[in-house]
Each structure stands twice: as structure tokens, then as C-alpha cells.
Scaffold this motif. Structure first.
Motif, PDB file in Angstrom:
ATOM      1  N   ASP A  53       0.813  -1.160   0.102  1.00  0.00           N
ATOM      2  CA  ASP A  53      -0.152  -0.072   0.010  1.00  0.00           C
ATOM      3  C   ASP A  53       0.838   1.145   0.010  1.00  0.00           C
ATOM      4  OD1 ASP A  53      -2.333  -1.667  -0.115  1.00  0.00           O
ATOM      5  OD2 ASP A  53      -2.363  -1.584   2.077  1.00  0.00           O
ATOM      6  N   GLY A  54       1.833   1.419  -0.601  1.00  0.00           N
ATOM      7  CA  GLY A  54       2.659   2.498  -0.800  1.00  0.00           C
ATOM      8  C   GLY A  54       2.909   2.821  -2.297  1.00  0.00           C
ATOM      9  N   GLY A  55       3.792   3.673  -2.590  1.00  0.00           N
ATOM     10  CA  GLY A  55       3.947   4.239  -3.865  1.00  0.00           C
ATOM     11  C   GLY A  55       4.975   3.218  -4.798  1.00  0.00           C
ATOM     12  N   LEU A  56       5.454   2.522  -4.060  1.00  0.00           N
ATOM     13  CA  LEU A  56       6.411   1.426  -4.673  1.00  0.00           C
ATOM     14  C   LEU A  56       6.222  -0.011  -4.517  1.00  0.00           C
ATOM     15  CD1 LEU A  56       9.903   2.707  -3.390  1.00  0.00           C
ATOM     16  CD2 LEU A  56       8.732   3.514  -5.616  1.00  0.00           C
TER      17      LEU A  56
ATOM     18  N   LEU B 165      16.255   1.408   0.005  1.00  0.00           N
ATOM     19  CA  LEU B 165      14.951   2.031  -0.039  1.00  0.00           C
ATOM     20  C   LEU B 165      13.830   0.973   0.102  1.00  0.00           C
ATOM     21  CD1 LEU B 165      13.080   4.448  -0.376  1.00  0.00           C
ATOM     22  CD2 LEU B 165      13.047   4.185  -2.950  1.00  0.00           C
ATOM     23  N   ALA B 166      12.954   0.957   1.032  1.00  0.00           N
ATOM     24  CA  ALA B 166      11.938  -0.154   1.103  1.00  0.00           C
ATOM     25  C   ALA B 166      10.443   0.379   0.683  1.00  0.00           C
ATOM     26  CB  ALA B 166      11.677  -0.476   2.594  1.00  0.00           C
ATOM     27  N   GLN B 167      10.338   1.526   0.893  1.00  0.00           N
ATOM     28  CA  GLN B 167       8.860   2.007   0.416  1.00  0.00           C
ATOM     29  C   GLN B 167       8.855   3.516   0.472  1.00  0.00           C
ATOM     30  OE1 GLN B 167       6.469   2.005  -1.346  1.00  0.00           O
ATOM     31  NE2 GLN B 167       5.598   0.232  -0.712  1.00  0.00           N
ATOM     32  N   ALA B 168       8.185   4.124  -0.430  1.00  0.00           N
ATOM     33  CA  ALA B 168       7.805   5.583  -0.270  1.00  0.00           C
ATOM     34  C   ALA B 168       6.203   5.537  -0.125  1.00  0.00           C
ATOM     35  CB  ALA B 168       7.960   6.007  -1.696  1.00  0.00           C
ATOM     36  N   LEU B 169       5.853   6.337   1.080  1.00  0.00           N
ATOM     37  CA  LEU B 169       4.287   6.415   1.310  1.00  0.00           C
ATOM     38  C   LEU B 169       4.006   7.951   1.059  1.00  0.00           C
ATOM     39  CD1 LEU B 169       4.654   4.834   4.965  1.00  0.00           C
ATOM     40  CD2 LEU B 169       3.916   3.571   2.857  1.00  0.00           C
ATOM     41  N   ARG B 170       2.688   7.847   0.555  1.00  0.00           N
ATOM     42  CA  ARG B 170       2.334   8.998   0.021  1.00  0.00           C
ATOM     43  C   ARG B 170       1.819   9.879   1.292  1.00  0.00           C
ATOM     44  NH1 ARG B 170      -0.033   5.503  -3.776  1.00  0.00           N
ATOM     45  NH2 ARG B 170       1.089   6.232  -5.841  1.00  0.00           N
ATOM     46  N   GLY B 171       1.902  11.230   1.465  1.00  0.00           N
ATOM     47  CA  GLY B 171       1.436  12.129   2.291  1.00  0.00           C
ATOM     48  C   GLY B 171      -0.051  12.251   2.015  1.00  0.00           C
ATOM     49  N   GLY B 172      -0.652  13.073   2.811  1.00  0.00           N
ATOM     50  CA  GLY B 172      -2.087  13.616   2.740  1.00  0.00           C
ATOM     51  C   GLY B 172      -2.569  14.146   4.182  1.00  0.00           C
TER      52      GLY B 172
ATOM     53  N   PRO C  60       3.154  14.508   5.955  1.00  0.00           N
ATOM     54  CA  PRO C  60       3.999  14.913   4.747  1.00  0.00           C
ATOM     55  C   PRO C  60       4.475  13.475   4.184  1.00  0.00           C
ATOM     56  CG  PRO C  60       5.139  14.884   6.887  1.00  0.00           C
ATOM     57  CD  PRO C  60       3.539  15.040   7.304  1.00  0.00           C
ATOM     58  N   PRO C  61       4.728  13.319   2.844  1.00  0.00           N
ATOM     59  CA  PRO C  61       5.099  11.746   2.463  1.00  0.00           C
ATOM     60  C   PRO C  61       6.314  11.274   3.351  1.00  0.00           C
ATOM     61  CG  PRO C  61       5.330  13.785   0.582  1.00  0.00           C
ATOM     62  CD  PRO C  61       4.905  14.212   2.048  1.00  0.00           C
ATOM     63  N   VAL C  62       6.337  10.180   3.366  1.00  0.00           N
ATOM     64  CA  VAL C  62       7.485   9.378   4.338  1.00  0.00           C
ATOM     65  C   VAL C  62       8.320   8.349   3.535  1.00  0.00           C
ATOM     66  CG1 VAL C  62       8.019   8.020   6.387  1.00  0.00           C
ATOM     67  CG2 VAL C  62       6.325   9.814   6.572  1.00  0.00           C
ATOM     68  N   THR C  63       9.638   8.286   3.547  1.00  0.00           N
ATOM     69  CA  THR C  63      10.549   7.329   2.739  1.00  0.00           C
ATOM     70  C   THR C  63      10.970   6.439   3.710  1.00  0.00           C
ATOM     71  OG1 THR C  63      11.075   8.712   1.033  1.00  0.00           O
ATOM     72  CG2 THR C  63      12.431   6.825   1.111  1.00  0.00           C
ATOM     73  N   LEU C  64      10.675   4.929   3.691  1.00  0.00           N
ATOM     74  CA  LEU C  64      11.047   4.114   4.451  1.00  0.00           C
ATOM     75  C   LEU C  64      11.974   3.289   3.792  1.00  0.00           C
ATOM     76  CD1 LEU C  64       7.615   2.416   5.491  1.00  0.00           C
ATOM     77  CD2 LEU C  64       8.841   4.022   6.757  1.00  0.00           C
ATOM     78  N   TRP C  65      13.180   3.286   4.949  1.00  0.00           N
ATOM     79  CA  TRP C  65      14.476   2.481   4.572  1.00  0.00           C
ATOM     80  C   TRP C  65      14.719   1.342   5.408  1.00  0.00           C
ATOM     81  CZ3 TRP C  65      17.537   4.423   0.605  1.00  0.00           C
ATOM     82  CH2 TRP C  65      17.145   5.745   0.490  1.00  0.00           C
ATOM     83  N   LEU C  66      15.259   0.139   4.826  1.00  0.00           N
ATOM     84  CA  LEU C  66      15.643  -0.931   5.340  1.00  0.00           C
ATOM     85  C   LEU C  66      16.888  -1.002   5.828  1.00  0.00           C
ATOM     86  CD1 LEU C  66      15.167  -4.019   6.553  1.00  0.00           C
ATOM     87  CD2 LEU C  66      15.378  -4.576   4.113  1.00  0.00           C
ATOM     88  N   ARG C  67      17.459  -1.022   7.132  1.00  0.00           N
ATOM     89  CA  ARG C  67      18.897  -1.314   7.494  1.00  0.00           C
ATOM     90  C   ARG C  67      19.147  -2.552   8.092  1.00  0.00           C
ATOM     91  NH1 ARG C  67      19.978   4.211  10.603  1.00  0.00           N
ATOM     92  NH2 ARG C  67      18.502   3.087  12.361  1.00  0.00           N
ATOM     93  N   TRP C  68      20.339  -3.243   7.864  1.00  0.00           N
ATOM     94  CA  TRP C  68      20.788  -4.644   8.474  1.00  0.00           C
ATOM     95  C   TRP C  68      22.288  -4.529   8.472  1.00  0.00           C
ATOM     96  CZ3 TRP C  68      19.659  -3.563   3.482  1.00  0.00           C
ATOM     97  CH2 TRP C  68      20.605  -4.125   2.348  1.00  0.00           C
ATOM     98  N   ALA C  69      22.675  -5.537   9.153  1.00  0.00           N
ATOM     99  CA  ALA C  69      24.143  -5.769   9.715  1.00  0.00           C
ATOM    100  C   ALA C  69      24.695  -6.630   8.583  1.00  0.00           C
ATOM    101  CB  ALA C  69      24.444  -6.265  10.940  1.00  0.00           C
ATOM    102  N   GLU C  70      26.087  -6.439   8.385  1.00  0.00           N
ATOM    103  CA  GLU C  70      26.774  -7.122   7.254  1.00  0.00           C
ATOM    104  C   GLU C  70      27.101  -8.647   8.082  1.00  0.00           C
ATOM    105  OE1 GLU C  70      28.936  -8.701   4.247  1.00  0.00           O
ATOM    106  OE2 GLU C  70      28.380  -6.572   4.564  1.00  0.00           O
ATOM    107  N   GLY C  71      26.537  -9.653   7.237  1.00  0.00           N
ATOM    108  CA  GLY C  71      26.933 -11.254   7.683  1.00  0.00           C
ATOM    109  C   GLY C  71      25.742 -11.433   8.868  1.00  0.00           C
TER     110      GLY C  71
END
Length: 128
Positions: free
Chosen positions: A24-27, A48-55, A59-70
């Protein structure tokens, strides 16, 4: 043609519970995502995981996924909103380009990735 590895080669798979969150996001959620940072960066991987529309005042929000090496599925793995990097290439011109990475990212800006293109890099199939 020359080929240069400029982005990090780390990759992660989206978990089922993350996939449900990212709907349910923009991507269109991708099942596998590559780290978007420069090769050889320090710290956690980031994509980049998802772009959520504002309204309605949100405001619009960009969701990011972070993870550790290994240890891509340990407790440091998270999906979170991060503000965009404010850097611009050719700011104030019609060719202005945003970095496309989150604020405070390590390494080069997104618009700095990629090899220079020369005539030798262009194949006949690319010409219109």
C-alpha cells in the motif's frame, strides 16, 4: 565498455511480515533488495524499502531498511523513516538532481555514482 562496481554488493530478502508492512505504498515491494550505499562503506547496509504518500496534513515518508553485514536478520535489522539527504547536483537548474539517499549517509551521494560515459561506452543499439 567499462564496468565499475560503485554500489555495495550486499543484498537482503524481504521477510513475509515486512512485505505485509510495505504494501500500500508508492512502490511495488521487491522480494530482494540491494544496499544502495557506496561499495566499501562502514556501518549498516541501507536500501529504499517504500515511499508512502502524504495527505491530510501528513507529509510523504520514505521507509528505509537497514541491516548488519553477515547478520542480515538479527536484532539490528529495522525498517524506519529517514529524512532525505539535502545535497543537490546542479542545484537551481533544470538539470537539478537529488542525492536519493538518506541524510547523513556514508560515502558519495547518489548522483555521484556511475562511471563517466564516453563515446566508447555507447553501443549502436543505444542510439535512437
Amino acid at each position: 565498455m567499462s564496468v565499475y562496481q560503485v554500489s555495495c554488493p550486499a543484498r537482503t530478502l524481504i521477510l513475509d511480515e515486512e512485505d505485509r508492512l510495505l504494501q500500500d505504498g508508492g512502490l511495488e515491494p521487491e522480494p530482494a533488495l540491494w544496499c544502495m550505499l557506496e561499495a566499501g562503506h562502514s556501518g549498516l547496509h541501507l536500501t529504499l524499502a517504500q515511499a508512502l504518500r502524504g495527505g491530510d496534513g501528513v507529509p510523504p515518508v520514505t521507509l528505509w531498511l537497514r541491516w548488519a553485514e553477515g547478520a542480515e536478520y538479527d536484532s539490528r535489522r529495522e525498517i524506519l523513516p529517514l529524512p532525505p539527504c539535502p545535497e543537490r547536483f546542479l542545484a537551481g537548474t533544470v538539470q537539478e538532481d537529488a542525492c536519493g539517499l538518506p541524510e547523513g549517509h556514508p560515502g558519495r551521494h547518489g548522483f555521484e555514482f556511475g562511471p563517466p560515459i564516453s563515446e566508447a561506452d555507447i553501443t549502436p543499439g543505444w542510439l535512437l
